[in-house]
Design a protein around this motif. Structure first.
Motif, PDB file in Angstrom:
ATOM      1  N   MET A   1       0.738  -1.320   0.175  1.00 30.12           N
ATOM      2  CA  MET A   1      -0.035  -0.128  -0.117  1.00 30.12           C
ATOM      3  C   MET A   1       0.790   1.385  -0.045  1.00 30.12           C
ATOM      4  O   MET A   1       1.828   1.284   0.779  1.00 30.12           O
ATOM      5  N   THR A   2       0.453   2.077  -0.598  1.00 31.06           N
ATOM      6  CA  THR A   2       1.529   3.447  -1.154  1.00 31.06           C
ATOM      7  C   THR A   2       1.233   4.245   0.477  1.00 31.06           C
ATOM      8  O   THR A   2       0.044   4.077   1.250  1.00 31.06           O
ATOM      9  N   GLU A   3       1.744   5.210   0.318  1.00 28.09           N
ATOM     10  CA  GLU A   3       1.827   6.202   1.668  1.00 28.09           C
ATOM     11  C   GLU A   3       0.554   7.060   1.491  1.00 28.09           C
ATOM     12  O   GLU A   3      -0.162   7.129   2.622  1.00 28.09           O
ATOM     13  N   ARG A   4      -0.151   7.216   0.354  1.00 31.81           N
ATOM     14  CA  ARG A   4      -1.327   7.988   0.122  1.00 31.81           C
ATOM     15  C   ARG A   4      -2.366   7.163   0.462  1.00 31.81           C
ATOM     16  O   ARG A   4      -3.238   7.577   1.160  1.00 31.81           O
ATOM     17  N   GLY A   5      -2.343   5.668   0.117  1.00 34.53           N
ATOM     18  CA  GLY A   5      -3.398   4.848   0.681  1.00 34.53           C
ATOM     19  C   GLY A   5      -3.385   4.754   2.064  1.00 34.53           C
ATOM     20  O   GLY A   5      -4.562   4.584   2.669  1.00 34.53           O
ATOM     21  N   LYS A   6      -2.217   4.582   2.696  1.00 35.88           N
ATOM     22  CA  LYS A   6      -2.292   4.473   4.026  1.00 35.88           C
ATOM     23  C   LYS A   6      -2.734   5.709   4.851  1.00 35.88           C
ATOM     24  O   LYS A   6      -3.555   5.541   5.684  1.00 35.88           O
ATOM     25  N   GLU A   7      -2.578   6.708   4.250  1.00 37.54           N
ATOM     26  CA  GLU A   7      -3.154   8.038   4.824  1.00 37.54           C
ATOM     27  C   GLU A   7      -4.673   7.987   4.848  1.00 37.54           C
ATOM     28  O   GLU A   7      -5.356   8.366   5.663  1.00 37.54           O
ATOM     29  N   ILE A   8      -5.048   7.683   3.816  1.00 41.74           N
ATOM     30  CA  ILE A   8      -6.624   7.672   3.457  1.00 41.74           C
ATOM     31  C   ILE A   8      -7.404   6.666   4.612  1.00 41.74           C
ATOM     32  O   ILE A   8      -8.310   6.939   4.936  1.00 41.74           O
ATOM     33  N   LYS A   9      -6.542   5.349   4.608  1.00 41.54           N
ATOM     34  CA  LYS A   9      -7.030   4.305   5.445  1.00 41.54           C
ATOM     35  C   LYS A   9      -7.155   4.836   6.933  1.00 41.54           C
ATOM     36  O   LYS A   9      -8.116   4.760   7.586  1.00 41.54           O
ATOM     37  N   ALA A  10      -5.953   5.639   7.272  1.00 35.22           N
ATOM     38  CA  ALA A  10      -5.865   6.015   8.674  1.00 35.22           C
ATOM     39  C   ALA A  10      -7.079   7.081   8.695  1.00 35.22           C
ATOM     40  O   ALA A  10      -7.879   7.217   9.946  1.00 35.22           O
ATOM     41  N   LYS A  11      -7.456   8.180   7.935  1.00 44.19           N
ATOM     42  CA  LYS A  11      -8.459   8.875   8.036  1.00 44.19           C
ATOM     43  C   LYS A  11      -9.830   8.211   8.225  1.00 44.19           C
ATOM     44  O   LYS A  11     -10.716   8.690   8.823  1.00 44.19           O
ATOM     45  N   LEU A  13     -10.429   5.259   9.188  1.00 48.02           N
ATOM     46  CA  LEU A  13     -10.692   4.448  10.562  1.00 48.02           C
ATOM     47  C   LEU A  13     -10.803   5.796  11.813  1.00 48.02           C
ATOM     48  O   LEU A  13     -11.850   5.299  12.487  1.00 48.02           O
ATOM     49  N   GLU A  14     -10.328   6.878  11.599  1.00 41.37           N
ATOM     50  CA  GLU A  14     -10.640   7.688  12.288  1.00 41.37           C
ATOM     51  C   GLU A  14     -11.901   8.284  12.267  1.00 41.37           C
ATOM     52  O   GLU A  14     -12.462   8.673  13.372  1.00 41.37           O
ATOM     53  N   ARG A  15     -12.383   8.405  11.235  1.00 40.60           N
ATOM     54  CA  ARG A  15     -13.785   9.011  11.066  1.00 40.60           C
ATOM     55  C   ARG A  15     -14.994   7.905  11.668  1.00 40.60           C
ATOM     56  O   ARG A  15     -15.792   8.234  12.342  1.00 40.60           O
ATOM     57  N   ILE A  16     -14.346   6.631  11.353  1.00 38.50           N
ATOM     58  CA  ILE A  16     -15.292   5.454  11.851  1.00 38.50           C
ATOM     59  C   ILE A  16     -15.308   5.471  13.440  1.00 38.50           C
ATOM     60  O   ILE A  16     -16.365   5.290  13.939  1.00 38.50           O
ATOM     61  N   HIS A  17     -14.309   5.735  13.892  1.00 34.71           N
ATOM     62  CA  HIS A  17     -14.222   5.576  15.447  1.00 34.71           C
ATOM     63  C   HIS A  17     -15.106   6.920  16.052  1.00 34.71           C
ATOM     64  O   HIS A  17     -15.670   6.774  16.990  1.00 34.71           O
ATOM     65  N   LYS A  18     -14.971   8.164  15.312  1.00 32.96           N
ATOM     66  CA  LYS A  18     -15.620   9.244  15.981  1.00 32.96           C
ATOM     67  C   LYS A  18     -17.097   9.056  15.715  1.00 32.96           C
ATOM     68  O   LYS A  18     -17.835   9.308  16.622  1.00 32.96           O
ATOM     69  N   ASN A  19     -17.527   8.287  14.608  1.00 26.38           N
ATOM     70  CA  ASN A  19     -18.885   8.113  14.183  1.00 26.38           C
ATOM     71  C   ASN A  19     -19.581   7.148  15.512  1.00 26.38           C
ATOM     72  O   ASN A  19     -20.412   7.192  16.074  1.00 26.38           O
TER      73      ASN A  19
END
Length: 300
Positions: A1-11, A13-19
């Motif tokens: 996975m590219t750095e850009r993909g990791k960054e999108i995945k992290a965001k 997951l963060e959004r899911i946890h917030k919801n």
């Protein structure tokens, strides 16, 4: 996975946890745990549900039975919605059958009554002279004579049959008139058999037999009626009716009635009834087809 993909995945997951935090706000950890287990179990159960095609393959007999049950239920619903149409169709079919079976009777009546009997249906005269009725009463029982008087009313020197007599009453009058008409016709006919019968009774030739019989003692007249009645009882009913019809026709002619007009009136009325009956049969058949089509459209 590219750095850009990791960054999108992290965001993400963060959004899911917030919801999730917003949705679970106010719930204890135990409640949150229980809800997660509940949702996980639902997902597991959903995976166990098989598509309909798979069920058919696994249980063909069961599926056939279910289809039959469904078809029966649909049929019952269809019949319930169309009950009025079905009952009306059945009634029309009965009407059509009745009309079809009645038409041969009308044809028979035209031949037997209209042609052979000059339109005179039975031995019951619509009009009769008083003198002729008195002659017939000589050979009737007392109760029968009273019954006849109840159905006729005077009109000058004639007696006229009352309007609106039932079919049962007419049949009773036909039975009463039959024998007396046969006896009177036999006594007044100018043939050797009649002359021999009159000679046996001691009535000289050239004398009015009915006038002579009216002067006989009651016992002698009763004995003569009984003797003649026994012979008439051996005759077929159709012969007695034909003799009565002949008497009525002769009576009409003696009164100056137009017998041909009576015949034509009977033929016309019977013919019109036949045409109406055929028309009703045709309309019943058309209505049955129309209602059947309407019933099918309504059912769908």
């Amino acid at each position: 996975m590219t750095e850009r993909g990791k960054e999108i995945k992290a965001k993400a997951l963060e959004r899911i946890h917030k919801n999730e935090a917003v949705m679970m706000e106010g719930c204890s950890e135990a409640e949150q745990c229980l809800l997660r287990r509940f949702l996980e179990q639902i997902l597991v159960n959903i995976e166990k549900i098989q598509p309909e095609e798979a069920i058919e393959k696994l249980h063909p007999d069961e599926m056939t039975e279910r289809k039959e049950q469904k078809r029966e239920l649909n049929m019952m619903k269809y019949l319930k919605r169309s009950a009025g149409y079905i009952m009306l169709i059945i009634a029309l079919l009965f009407l059509q059958a009745y009309c079809d079976l009645s038409l041969p009777n009308y044809t028979s009546n035209i031949i037997n009554v209209g042609i052979q009997q000059n339109g005179i249906e039975d031995s019951v005269p619509e009009k009769i002279r008083k003198t002729s009725m008195d002659s017939l009463k000589l050979f009737m029982e007392e109760d029968d004579a009273k019954t006849v008087d109840g159905f006729y009313e005077e009109e000058g020197d004639d007696l006229v049959l009352k309007d609106k007599i039932s079919k049962k009453d007419r049949e009773e009058l036909n039975d009463i008139f039959g024998k007396p008409m046969v006896i009177v016709s036999t006594l007044t006919s100018d043939n050797e058999e009649s002359k021999a019968a009159l000679a046996k009774m001691g009535i000289p030739e050239g004398t009015d037999p009915l006038a002579a019989l009216s002067q006989m003692p009651a016992e002698a007249l009763a004995a003569m009626k009984e003797q003649v009645g026994e012979k008439i009882d051996k005759m077929q009913e159709s012969i007695i009716t034909q003799a009565g019809v002949s008497y009525v026709r002769a009576e009409y002619e003696a009164m100056g009635e137009d017998v041909d007009a009576i015949q034509m009136d009977y033929m016309k009325s019977t013919g019109i009834s036949m045409v109406l009956m055929a028309f009703v049969t045709m309309m019943a058949a058309v209505c049955v087809v129309f209602l059947h089509q309407s019933c099918c459209i309504y059912g769908t």
